[in-house]
Design an enzyme around this catalytic site. Structure first.
Site, PDB file in Angstrom:
ATOM      1  N   GLY A  32      -2.160   6.827   4.386  1.00 22.46           N
ATOM      2  CA  GLY A  32      -2.536   8.620   4.172  1.00 22.46           C
ATOM      3  C   GLY A  32      -1.409   9.443   3.815  1.00 22.46           C
ATOM      4  O   GLY A  32      -0.567   8.580   3.294  1.00 22.46           O
ATOM      5  N   LEU A  34      -2.132  10.976   0.873  1.00 19.86           N
ATOM      6  CA  LEU A  34      -1.752  10.303  -0.097  1.00 19.86           C
ATOM      7  C   LEU A  34      -1.048  10.466  -1.103  1.00 19.86           C
ATOM      8  O   LEU A  34      -0.680  12.076  -1.787  1.00 19.86           O
ATOM      9  CB  LEU A  34      -3.464  10.349  -0.759  1.00 19.86           C
ATOM     10  CG  LEU A  34      -4.237   9.320   0.743  1.00 19.86           C
ATOM     11  CD1 LEU A  34      -5.548   9.220  -0.281  1.00 19.86           C
ATOM     12  CD2 LEU A  34      -3.757   8.462   0.587  1.00 19.86           C
ATOM     13  N   GLU A  36       0.159   9.957  -6.018  1.00 22.87           N
ATOM     14  CA  GLU A  36      -0.382   9.405  -7.220  1.00 22.87           C
ATOM     15  C   GLU A  36      -0.236   7.822  -7.243  1.00 22.87           C
ATOM     16  O   GLU A  36      -1.390   6.852  -7.587  1.00 22.87           O
ATOM     17  CB  GLU A  36       0.656   9.705  -8.436  1.00 22.87           C
ATOM     18  CG  GLU A  36       0.546  10.947  -8.641  1.00 22.87           C
ATOM     19  CD  GLU A  36      -1.026  10.766  -9.390  1.00 22.87           C
ATOM     20  OE1 GLU A  36      -1.571  10.515 -10.269  1.00 22.87           O
ATOM     21  OE2 GLU A  36      -1.460  12.231  -9.742  1.00 22.87           O
ATOM     22  N   GLY A  37       0.120   6.769  -6.358  1.00 23.46           N
ATOM     23  CA  GLY A  37       0.698   5.262  -5.967  1.00 23.46           C
ATOM     24  C   GLY A  37      -0.274   4.978  -5.433  1.00 23.46           C
ATOM     25  O   GLY A  37      -1.218   4.330  -6.052  1.00 23.46           O
ATOM     26  N   HIS A  38      -0.661   5.598  -4.515  1.00 23.38           N
ATOM     27  CA  HIS A  38      -2.641   5.815  -3.938  1.00 23.38           C
ATOM     28  C   HIS A  38      -3.741   5.701  -4.703  1.00 23.38           C
ATOM     29  O   HIS A  38      -4.623   5.266  -5.078  1.00 23.38           O
ATOM     30  CB  HIS A  38      -2.673   6.654  -2.670  1.00 23.38           C
ATOM     31  CG  HIS A  38      -1.860   6.461  -1.506  1.00 23.38           C
ATOM     32  ND1 HIS A  38      -1.335   7.743  -1.149  1.00 23.38           N
ATOM     33  CD2 HIS A  38      -1.550   4.855  -0.760  1.00 23.38           C
ATOM     34  CE1 HIS A  38       0.097   6.971  -0.362  1.00 23.38           C
ATOM     35  NE2 HIS A  38      -0.110   5.749   0.022  1.00 23.38           N
ATOM     36  N   GLN A 149       2.962  -2.391  -5.652  1.00 14.47           N
ATOM     37  CA  GLN A 149       4.342  -3.597  -5.548  1.00 14.47           C
ATOM     38  C   GLN A 149       5.136  -2.514  -4.991  1.00 14.47           C
ATOM     39  O   GLN A 149       6.430  -3.338  -4.522  1.00 14.47           O
ATOM     40  CB  GLN A 149       4.647  -3.532  -7.284  1.00 14.47           C
ATOM     41  CG  GLN A 149       5.469  -4.583  -7.042  1.00 14.47           C
ATOM     42  CD  GLN A 149       6.473  -4.873  -8.819  1.00 14.47           C
ATOM     43  OE1 GLN A 149       5.620  -4.310  -9.628  1.00 14.47           O
ATOM     44  NE2 GLN A 149       8.069  -4.875  -8.566  1.00 14.47           N
ATOM     45  N   SER A 186       6.357   7.764  -3.075  1.00 15.77           N
ATOM     46  CA  SER A 186       6.140   7.255  -1.525  1.00 15.77           C
ATOM     47  C   SER A 186       5.615   8.209   0.116  1.00 15.77           C
ATOM     48  O   SER A 186       6.009   9.526  -0.675  1.00 15.77           O
ATOM     49  CB  SER A 186       7.592   6.850  -0.360  1.00 15.77           C
ATOM     50  OG  SER A 186       7.048   6.921   0.757  1.00 15.77           O
TER      51      SER A 186
HETATM   52  P1  AMP Z   1       1.343   3.279   2.590  1.00 14.81           P
HETATM   53  O1  AMP Z   1       0.301   4.460   2.659  1.00 14.81           O
HETATM   54  O2  AMP Z   1       2.340   4.305   2.171  1.00 14.81           O
HETATM   55  O3  AMP Z   1       0.650   1.921   4.168  1.00 14.81           O
HETATM   56  O4  AMP Z   1       0.491   2.070   1.374  1.00 14.81           O
HETATM   57  C1  AMP Z   1      -0.528   2.264   1.632  1.00 14.81           C
HETATM   58  C2  AMP Z   1      -0.699   1.664  -0.248  1.00 14.81           C
HETATM   59  O5  AMP Z   1      -0.393   2.610  -1.074  1.00 14.81           O
HETATM   60  C3  AMP Z   1       0.429   0.263  -0.090  1.00 14.81           C
HETATM   61  O6  AMP Z   1      -0.974  -0.725  -0.930  1.00 14.81           O
HETATM   62  C4  AMP Z   1       1.241   0.877  -0.720  1.00 14.81           C
HETATM   63  O7  AMP Z   1       2.338  -1.070  -1.592  1.00 14.81           O
HETATM   64  C5  AMP Z   1       0.721   1.741  -2.400  1.00 14.81           C
HETATM   65  N1  AMP Z   1       1.338   2.331  -2.337  1.00 14.81           N
HETATM   66  C6  AMP Z   1       2.484   3.233  -2.057  1.00 14.81           C
HETATM   67  N2  AMP Z   1       3.257   3.955  -2.954  1.00 14.81           N
HETATM   68  C7  AMP Z   1       2.485   3.391  -3.717  1.00 14.81           C
HETATM   69  C8  AMP Z   1       3.559   2.963  -5.363  1.00 14.81           C
HETATM   70  N3  AMP Z   1       4.689   4.458  -5.543  1.00 14.81           N
HETATM   71  N4  AMP Z   1       3.166   3.501  -6.360  1.00 14.81           N
HETATM   72  C9  AMP Z   1       2.162   1.787  -6.130  1.00 14.81           C
HETATM   73  N5  AMP Z   1       2.144   1.802  -5.281  1.00 14.81           N
HETATM   74  C10 AMP Z   1       1.661   2.437  -3.118  1.00 14.81           C
END
Ligand code: AMP
Length: 283
Positions: A32, A34, A36-38, A149, A186
């Site tokens: 959560g 969330l 742009e990466g998510h 990644q 992040s």
């Molecule tokens: P998290 O919510 O941080 O546990 O991340 C959930 C998923 O989103 C994981 O597969 C992460 O690798 C991916 N993720 C997190 N930050 C990024 C980002 N900046 N770019 C691409 N994917 C991301």
């Protein structure tokens, strides 16, 4: 219409029905807050699956006792809105009791590749990750899952688990989405003060410098790491936890650079721990 599901029982019933209908479930596991990466993962899932399922669960077992489980950013309303706008079909938001009911005794451990990089610094972290991901696979029943990644070691560890245990799921790893100054997006970036936020961009500049050095012919990992440390030292708010040039699959440290290497780092920016990495192929 996005359906919000809170219980394992309902989620399993829904995913079973979708599977019976022969439709492809694309799954994006998240904690959560969330960004742009998510959303990039959700977008790709949308493109290649019939049903997009996202989970939001801050998984307590992947946090150490001294880590930021309690302080981890939680933004349930914003997350719901973003998922809806991104075309998510199923949003799974279980409670801790739902995922770890009384009597839960099982864990999944991947050896070796969890003993390097973040492994020794976060004992039990990857066991927490693989256990929850394995559990979620059985609940969500996806054919495809989408990972970033940014958490390179996490993706390698999950791939290994899926391979070793013959789990019938395809793993798609997508590139790290960055802010305009290069900082990897992040959820934890929200903890950074203005000055810390500015200082944090040195991490990506150091990775870029490493990339440039290798492109220009540097073949000694020690030379690359020395230069990166020198750069990062100029930001007094940033403290390197580890810097590694490692093999993309075994994650073993390399000394001489040939073929493809991953340059991975973890650093403290004030009280916030950040990780980042790039994949470089020596010409
Ligand atoms: P998290 O919510 O941080 O546990 O991340 C959930 C998923 O989103 C994981 O597969 C992460 O690798 C991916 N993720 C997190 N930050 C990024 C980002 N900046 N770019 C691409 N994917 C991301």
């Amino acid at each position: 219409m996005m359906r919000i599901i809170k219980t394992v029982k309902e989620m399993k019933a829904v995913s079973s029905r979708i599977r019976k209908e022969g439709r492809i479930i694309g799954f994006v596991p998240t904690m959560g807050a969330l960004h742009e990466g998510h959303l990039s993962l959700i977008k790709e899932a949308r493109r290649v699956s019939d049903v997009v399922a996202v989970s939001i669960f801050v998984n307590p077992t992947q946090f150490g006792p001294e880590e930021d489980y309690k302080g981890y950013p939680r933004e349930p309303e914003g997350d719901r809105k973003q998922c809806k706008e991104a075309g998510v079909d199923l949003l799974f938001v279980p409670s801790v009791e739902e995922m770890y009911p009384h009597g839960f005794l099982t864990s999944v451990t991947v050896a070796g590749i969890t003993d390097v990089l973040c492994g020794p610094l976060r004992p039990g972290h990857f066991r927490g990750v693989t256990t929850i991901v394995a559990t979620l696979f059985h609940v969500m029943q996806p054919q495809k899952i989408f990972l970033g990644q940014k958490d390179y070691q996490q993706a390698v560890v999950i791939k290994r688990m899926v391979e070793d245990l013959n789990m019938a799921v395809e793993i798609v790893v997508l590139p790290t989405v960055r802010e305009t100054d290069g900082l990897a997006m992040s959820s934890r970036n929200s903890h950074l003060s203005h000055r810390e936020r500015q200082a944090a961009s040195v991490l990506f500049r150091a990775l870029q410098t490493a990339h440039d050095m290798i492109s220009k012919g540097e073949r000694r990992a020690s030379g690359v790491k020395e230069e990166m440390r020198k750069m990062i030292r100029t930001e007094t708010l940033v403290k390197v936890e580890y810097l590694s040039l490692c093999h993309p699959e075994t994650l073993q440290e390399v000394e001489g650079i040939s073929g493809t290497v991953v340059i991975a780092l973890a650093a403290w920016v004030g009280k916030t721990r950040l990780i980042d990495n790039i994949i470089v192929t020596a010409p």
